[in-house]
Write an enzyme that holds these catalytic residues in place. Structure first.
Site, mmCIF file in Angstrom:
data_model
loop_
_atom_site.group_PDB
_atom_site.id
_atom_site.type_symbol
_atom_site.label_atom_id
_atom_site.label_comp_id
_atom_site.label_asym_id
_atom_site.label_seq_id
_atom_site.Cartn_x
_atom_site.Cartn_y
_atom_site.Cartn_z
ATOM 1 N N ASN A 29 -12.984 -3.285 2.355
ATOM 2 C CA ASN A 29 -14.473 -2.246 2.462
ATOM 3 C C ASN A 29 -15.233 -2.446 1.159
ATOM 4 O OD1 ASN A 29 -13.839 -0.635 4.974
ATOM 5 N ND2 ASN A 29 -12.234 0.018 3.570
ATOM 6 N N ASP A 37 0.441 -1.086 0.075
ATOM 7 C CA ASP A 37 -0.278 -0.129 0.529
ATOM 8 C C ASP A 37 0.847 1.637 -0.132
ATOM 9 O OD1 ASP A 37 -1.573 2.482 0.449
ATOM 10 O OD2 ASP A 37 -3.427 0.902 1.871
ATOM 11 N N HIS A 44 -6.912 -6.035 2.537
ATOM 12 C CA HIS A 44 -5.734 -4.900 3.015
ATOM 13 C C HIS A 44 -5.141 -5.819 3.949
ATOM 14 C CE1 HIS A 44 -6.513 -0.790 2.405
ATOM 15 N NE2 HIS A 44 -7.344 -1.329 2.306
ATOM 16 N N GLN A 50 -14.146 2.578 -0.214
ATOM 17 C CA GLN A 50 -12.811 1.836 -0.664
ATOM 18 C C GLN A 50 -12.263 3.343 -2.040
ATOM 19 O OE1 GLN A 50 -15.504 -0.467 -3.120
ATOM 20 N NE2 GLN A 50 -13.916 -1.792 -3.387
ATOM 21 N N HIS A 86 -9.944 -4.942 -3.021
ATOM 22 C CA HIS A 86 -8.885 -5.462 -2.060
ATOM 23 C C HIS A 86 -8.940 -5.667 -0.741
ATOM 24 C CE1 HIS A 86 -10.166 -1.393 -2.456
ATOM 25 N NE2 HIS A 86 -9.171 -0.267 -1.212
#
Length: 140
Positions: free
Chosen positions: A86, A30, A99, A91, A97
């Site tokens: 989310n 990220d 995390h 999002q 995606h």
């Protein structure tokens, strides 16, 4: 999908600190990590929410997420991981995606308040990606 940054990363058109690139998905750091070593796992195809993930893809995608939780913990010496997703609300990129963030006791993460940090430079980000990559269990 044109204009989707995650699709660009999957296609290799957008630079990212890749950790894993498999049939089931791609994992990369990220750019605004909660903690250093925070990885995003995305399916290769453009899907917006978990409801869009075909049932036949669940085992492969979440198997990859599971392997990344092991890799983040062992590769970074973390006490555990925080795994979150989310769907629509909050999002920031409308591409499914997950995390996977490293956790340590007393790290300050409370509830859903996500403090963000930055890597000092590309070399530090590359080093974190490599540490996680080396720790990914077989099959990733």
């Amino acid at each position: 999908m044109a204009g989707c940054v995650f699709c660009g990363i999957v296609a290799g058109e957008v630079p990212a600190f890749r950790v894993v690139d498999t049939f089931d998905g791609v994992a990369f750091l990220d750019t605004r990590p909660v903690f250093k070593g925070h990885v995003l796992v995305v399916p290769r195809t453009h899907l917006v929410t978990l409801a869009d993930l075909p049932p036949e893809s669940l085992a492969g995608y979440f198997g990859l997420v599971r392997r990344l939780t092991v890799a983040v913990e062992s590769g970074l010496g973390a006490g555990g991981t925080f795994v979150a997703m989310n769907n629509k609300v909050s999002q920031s990129v409308p591409h499914l995606h997950t995390h996977v963030a490293p956790r340590t006791k007393g790290d300050g993460l409370r509830g859903f308040f996500w403090p963000r940090t930055r890597y000092a430079d590309d070399a530090e980000a590359t080093a974190y990606a490599e540490r996680v990559r080396r720790a990914v269990p077989d099959g990733a």
